[in-house]
Motif scaffolding. Structure first.
Motif, PDB file in Angstrom:
ATOM      1  N   LEU A  65      -2.232  -5.111   7.764  1.00 22.63           N
ATOM      2  CA  LEU A  65      -1.641  -5.412   6.458  1.00 22.63           C
ATOM      3  C   LEU A  65      -1.637  -4.200   5.549  1.00 22.63           C
ATOM      4  O   LEU A  65      -0.649  -3.952   4.851  1.00 22.63           O
ATOM      5  N   ALA A  69       1.527  -2.515   3.634  1.00 24.84           N
ATOM      6  CA  ALA A  69       1.591  -2.362   2.184  1.00 24.84           C
ATOM      7  C   ALA A  69       1.809  -0.910   1.792  1.00 24.84           C
ATOM      8  O   ALA A  69       2.595  -0.599   0.886  1.00 24.84           O
ATOM      9  N   LEU A  87       6.777  -5.301   4.999  1.00 24.19           N
ATOM     10  CA  LEU A  87       5.898  -6.133   4.181  1.00 24.19           C
ATOM     11  C   LEU A  87       6.441  -7.552   4.084  1.00 24.19           C
ATOM     12  O   LEU A  87       5.678  -8.522   4.153  1.00 24.19           O
ATOM     13  N   ALA A  91       4.356 -10.648   5.661  1.00 24.72           N
ATOM     14  CA  ALA A  91       3.982 -11.758   4.787  1.00 24.72           C
ATOM     15  C   ALA A  91       4.450 -13.081   5.386  1.00 24.72           C
ATOM     16  O   ALA A  91       3.698 -14.063   5.417  1.00 24.72           O
ATOM     17  N   TYR A 219       7.877 -12.882  -1.220  1.00 25.34           N
ATOM     18  CA  TYR A 219       7.305 -13.298   0.065  1.00 25.34           C
ATOM     19  C   TYR A 219       5.801 -13.030   0.117  1.00 25.34           C
ATOM     20  O   TYR A 219       5.039 -13.841   0.648  1.00 25.34           O
ATOM     21  N   CYS A 220       5.387 -11.880  -0.422  1.00 20.56           N
ATOM     22  CA  CYS A 220       3.961 -11.538  -0.325  1.00 20.56           C
ATOM     23  C   CYS A 220       3.143 -12.135  -1.463  1.00 20.56           C
ATOM     24  O   CYS A 220       1.913 -12.095  -1.427  1.00 20.56           O
ATOM     25  N   LEU A 232       2.387 -15.003   2.352  1.00 18.88           N
ATOM     26  CA  LEU A 232       1.137 -14.341   2.711  1.00 18.88           C
ATOM     27  C   LEU A 232      -0.060 -15.237   2.439  1.00 18.88           C
ATOM     28  O   LEU A 232      -1.072 -15.159   3.138  1.00 18.88           O
ATOM     29  N   LEU A 272      -3.168  -5.971  -2.252  1.00 17.95           N
ATOM     30  CA  LEU A 272      -2.199  -5.155  -1.544  1.00 17.95           C
ATOM     31  C   LEU A 272      -2.110  -3.728  -2.068  1.00 17.95           C
ATOM     32  O   LEU A 272      -1.986  -2.783  -1.304  1.00 17.95           O
TER      33      LEU A 272
END
Length: 280
Positions: A65, A69, A87, A91, A219-220, A232, A272
């Motif tokens: 991850l 990031a 990313l 995620a 999304y993250c 995520l 992140l």
């Protein structure tokens, strides 16, 4: 993976012209072979829904991850959109459930194909041919479009494993800090469209790139709408990804629900991008 401008041009010219999308996607065989050897274009693959699920679950275990990031950060000043994409895919994959395609997890559409209620893919239970070149084009051109499609996420993360990564700089951190400052300065009722317009003065980009960037932050979970999670944090099945009644709104879930009042989720930001969190 080498930086091959000729191979990238071949990929782009297959799908895009000065007038936009091409109707004829025919590519010269010799040029295709050149771009394929360089790793920008691919032969078709034949896979079933369950193969895609297994592939995505496998690759997510191999991808770190923090590297994803950092790659996102490093893309901001360099415009390395193929690195930015990962990313969003990671995620989406982080909490992605192992599942099969059958009558219990899908609904049959009029064409006879099955629509998976968990991941959203359409298809048959048996293997089907898939074109990876359009996915490669979207990845390099805009930083991806279909992050919530497990085939794209699988492809994207597999390509990320082969990428030549670069370290983010202080400039990258400053750009993301300005992006997030812009998000938190909007009116409480502002929508993603307003954020996209404002970011035109913050980061070198075109509209399509800015839309993808905002969607990846959704999304993250950095841009997290009230009452909903980024992928995520928790996977939301396709059948539960509700949308506003505004049919003209083509943003993706969950950022489609983000408003200025939601601002930035500082917990996710600190996880992140800790250096950026200290700046905003």
């Amino acid at each position: 993976m080498s930086d091959d401008k000729k191979a990238l041009r071949i990929l782009f010219d297959t799908y895009w012209s000065p007038k936009g999308w091409k109707r004829d996607e025919t590519v010269d065989r010799a040029e295709f072979e050149y771009a394929r050897r360089a790793g920008y274009m691919f032969d078709p693959v034949v896979v079933a829904h369950d193969d895609i699920v297994a592939g995505l679950v496998s690759v997510r275990a191999r991808v770190n991850l923090q590297r994803v990031a950092d790659a996102f950060l490093a893309s901001l000043s360099t415009r390395r959109l193929e690195l930015r994409s990962a990313l969003g895919s990671f995620a989406y994959a982080a909490q992605f459930p192992i599942h099969g395609l059958d009558e219990q997890t899908a609904r049959r559409v009029p064409s006879g194909r099955l629509n998976c209620l968990i991941c959203g893919r359409y298809g048959h239970a048996s293997p089907e041919q898939q074109d990876l070149n359009i996915l490669s084009f979207e990845r390099w051109r805009w930083g991806g479009i279909r992050h919530a499609d497990p085939l794209y996420s699988w492809f994207d993360l597999t390509q990320f494993e082969k990428a030549d990564l670069i370290e983010p700089t202080e400039e990258d951190c400053s750009i993301l800090a300005r992006i997030l400052d812009t998000a938190t300065s909007l009116a409480s009722v502002a929508r993603p469209k307003e954020l996209e317009k404002r970011l035109g003065k913050v980061i070198k980009s075109n509209r399509a790139e800015r839309c993808v960037l905002i969607q990846i932050l959704g999304y993250c979970g950095v841009l997290k709408p009230a009452g909903r999670n980024g992928f995520l944090q928790a996977f939301t099945a396709d059948e539960l990804r509700d949308r506003p009644p505004d049919r003209a709104n083509d943003w993706t879930y969950p950022v489609i629900w983000w408003r200025g009042a939601d601002g930035v989720d500082r917990d996710v930001l600190s996880r992140l991008f800790p250096k950026v969190a200290a700046m905003v």
